[in-house]
Design an enzyme around this catalytic site. Structure first.
Site, mmCIF file in Angstrom:
data_model
loop_
_atom_site.group_PDB
_atom_site.id
_atom_site.type_symbol
_atom_site.label_atom_id
_atom_site.label_comp_id
_atom_site.label_asym_id
_atom_site.label_seq_id
_atom_site.Cartn_x
_atom_site.Cartn_y
_atom_site.Cartn_z
ATOM 1 N N HIS A 1 -12.012 -45.201 -72.570
ATOM 2 C CA HIS A 1 -13.164 -44.649 -73.301
ATOM 3 C C HIS A 1 -13.451 -45.544 -74.503
ATOM 4 O O HIS A 1 -12.588 -45.759 -75.351
ATOM 5 C CB HIS A 1 -12.833 -43.223 -73.734
ATOM 6 N N MET B 1 -20.209 -47.050 -82.250
ATOM 7 C CA MET B 1 -20.840 -46.369 -83.392
ATOM 8 C C MET B 1 -21.622 -47.388 -84.206
ATOM 9 O O MET B 1 -21.154 -48.517 -84.416
ATOM 10 C CB MET B 1 -19.780 -45.729 -84.287
ATOM 11 N N ASP C 1 -14.518 -34.469 -75.363
ATOM 12 C CA ASP C 1 -14.124 -35.573 -76.232
ATOM 13 C C ASP C 1 -13.880 -35.052 -77.653
ATOM 14 O O ASP C 1 -14.796 -34.549 -78.296
ATOM 15 C CB ASP C 1 -15.257 -36.614 -76.233
ATOM 16 N N SER D 1 -9.286 -43.020 -75.191
ATOM 17 C CA SER D 1 -10.143 -43.576 -76.250
ATOM 18 C C SER D 1 -9.351 -44.586 -77.065
ATOM 19 O O SER D 1 -8.353 -44.243 -77.700
ATOM 20 C CB SER D 1 -10.652 -42.464 -77.166
ATOM 21 N N MET E 1 -19.073 -32.750 -76.808
ATOM 22 C CA MET E 1 -18.253 -33.143 -77.966
ATOM 23 C C MET E 1 -17.499 -31.913 -78.466
ATOM 24 O O MET E 1 -18.096 -30.884 -78.749
ATOM 25 C CB MET E 1 -19.124 -33.701 -79.097
ATOM 26 N N ASP F 1 -15.775 -46.169 -77.694
ATOM 27 C CA ASP F 1 -16.668 -45.475 -78.633
ATOM 28 C C ASP F 1 -17.495 -46.468 -79.448
ATOM 29 O O ASP F 1 -16.961 -47.157 -80.312
ATOM 30 C CB ASP F 1 -15.843 -44.627 -79.604
ATOM 31 N N MET G 1 -22.673 -43.799 -79.594
ATOM 32 C CA MET G 1 -23.060 -42.968 -80.743
ATOM 33 C C MET G 1 -23.958 -43.823 -81.612
ATOM 34 O O MET G 1 -23.590 -44.250 -82.707
ATOM 35 C CB MET G 1 -21.803 -42.501 -81.496
ATOM 36 N N HIS H 1 -19.173 -44.629 -74.562
ATOM 37 C CA HIS H 1 -19.799 -43.513 -75.277
ATOM 38 C C HIS H 1 -20.616 -44.088 -76.438
ATOM 39 O O HIS H 1 -20.050 -44.576 -77.418
ATOM 40 C CB HIS H 1 -18.676 -42.576 -75.780
HETATM 41 C C1 DX5 Z 1 -15.130 -39.351 -81.805
HETATM 42 C C2 DX5 Z 1 -14.957 -40.138 -80.550
HETATM 43 C C3 DX5 Z 1 -13.754 -39.833 -79.762
HETATM 44 C C4 DX5 Z 1 -12.425 -40.030 -80.458
HETATM 45 C C5 DX5 Z 1 -11.520 -38.967 -79.908
HETATM 46 O O1 DX5 Z 1 -16.404 -39.536 -82.279
HETATM 47 O O2 DX5 Z 1 -16.069 -39.941 -79.703
HETATM 48 O O3 DX5 Z 1 -13.755 -40.503 -78.506
HETATM 49 O O4 DX5 Z 1 -11.851 -41.287 -80.257
HETATM 50 O O5 DX5 Z 1 -10.347 -39.067 -80.598
HETATM 51 P P1 DX5 Z 1 -9.276 -37.899 -80.656
HETATM 52 O O6 DX5 Z 1 -8.735 -37.742 -79.276
HETATM 53 O O7 DX5 Z 1 -8.292 -38.457 -81.629
HETATM 54 O O8 DX5 Z 1 -9.967 -36.672 -81.158
HETATM 55 ZN ZN ZN Z 2 -15.974 -40.712 -77.636
#
Ligand code: DX5
Ligand code: ZN
Length: 224
Positions: A34, A38, A176, A9, A138, A36, A69, A67
């Site tokens: 990965h 948002m 994740d 990520s 999650m 993310d 969100m 991913h």
């Molecule tokens: C959180 C993300 C994750 C995040 C994980 O909402 O979906 O992908 O980057 O980070 P770590 O490994 O630091 O928990």
């Molecule tokens: Zn994620």
């Protein structure tokens, strides 16, 4: 049992130099990147979107695991596929119709996955399990990197793994949030195959050795 793959990520990476980050990740032997997304609405944080993904796609051959969100994934999945996403996962808690979203992702040429927040029961996923390549559990509340692993989620991974075995389904389980050398063996034993690793990876002085150690542990688990 598991064919372990590590998805890095980039949320916790040095975002001022993504070309160097992706090169470093390839060198450290991760299998996927990965990404993310948002929207500041589905989760309280905002990150990046299609143009940044396209830029990353131009400087790496890594498999791109996106991913989403966001409140309305259906509206954007085609654009993310066009920007280079190889796998697109979206939340069952979002506003989009899951079946239509999965169909649209597949039609756009990407793999599809559904994501469950910690508070969503694994049974919610049952109707869609035959349609997807990945189920993402999650293991923290979505929104931020660097949170602590929620140990209760191990049961959810186990339940989804057993369901796949019992029904001959081929989806892979991704986890994740809070994955590190301590938590990885537990999720692997429960049946997860894809490990998203964010802050732990970017904290390492030698990321390659850290990823090798996680893989070595997984091999030992398989032999045990
Ligand atoms: C959180 C993300 C994750 C995040 C994980 O909402 O979906 O992908 O980057 O980070 P770590 O490994 O630091 O928990
Ligand atoms: Zn994620």
């Amino acid at each position: 049992m598991n064919n372990i793959q590590i998805s890095a990520s980039i949320l916790s990476a040095d975002l001022s130099n993504l070309a160097a980050v992706t090169e470093g990740l390839e060198h450290s032997g991760v299998d996927m990147l990965h990404f993310d997304v948002m929207d500041g609405h589905f989760v309280p944080n905002l990150t990046f979107g299609m143009p940044v993904l396209a830029a990353i796609d131009h400087c790496t051959n890594l498999f791109l695991d996106v991913h989403l969100m966001i409140t309305n994934p259906l509206q954007y999945v085609e654009q993310f596929a066009k920007a280079g996403a190889d796998l697109i996962t979206f939340h069952l808690e979002s506003d989009s119709d899951p079946e239509e979203t999965i169909r649209t992702i597949h039609a756009a040429g990407a793999q599809a996955g559904i994501v469950l927040k910690p508070g969503t029961s694994w049974e919610t996923a049952i109707p869609f399990l035959p349609m997807v390549e990945v189920v993402l559990v999650m293991t923290v509340e979505p929104g931020f990197g660097g949170q602590s692993f929620l140990w209760k989620m191990i049961d959810k991974v186990e339940a989804l793994h057993q369901y796949a075995e019992a029904h001959g389904l081929s989806y892979r389980i991704e986890v994740d949030g809070g994955i590190n050398a301590e938590t990885a063996p537990h999720v692997l034993r429960a049946g997860a195959e894809l490990l998203v690793i964010g802050s732990y990876l970017f904290r390492q002085a030698d990321p390659k050795s850290a990823m090798d150690a996680i893989r070595e542990n997984a091999r030992k688990l398989q032999q045990a």
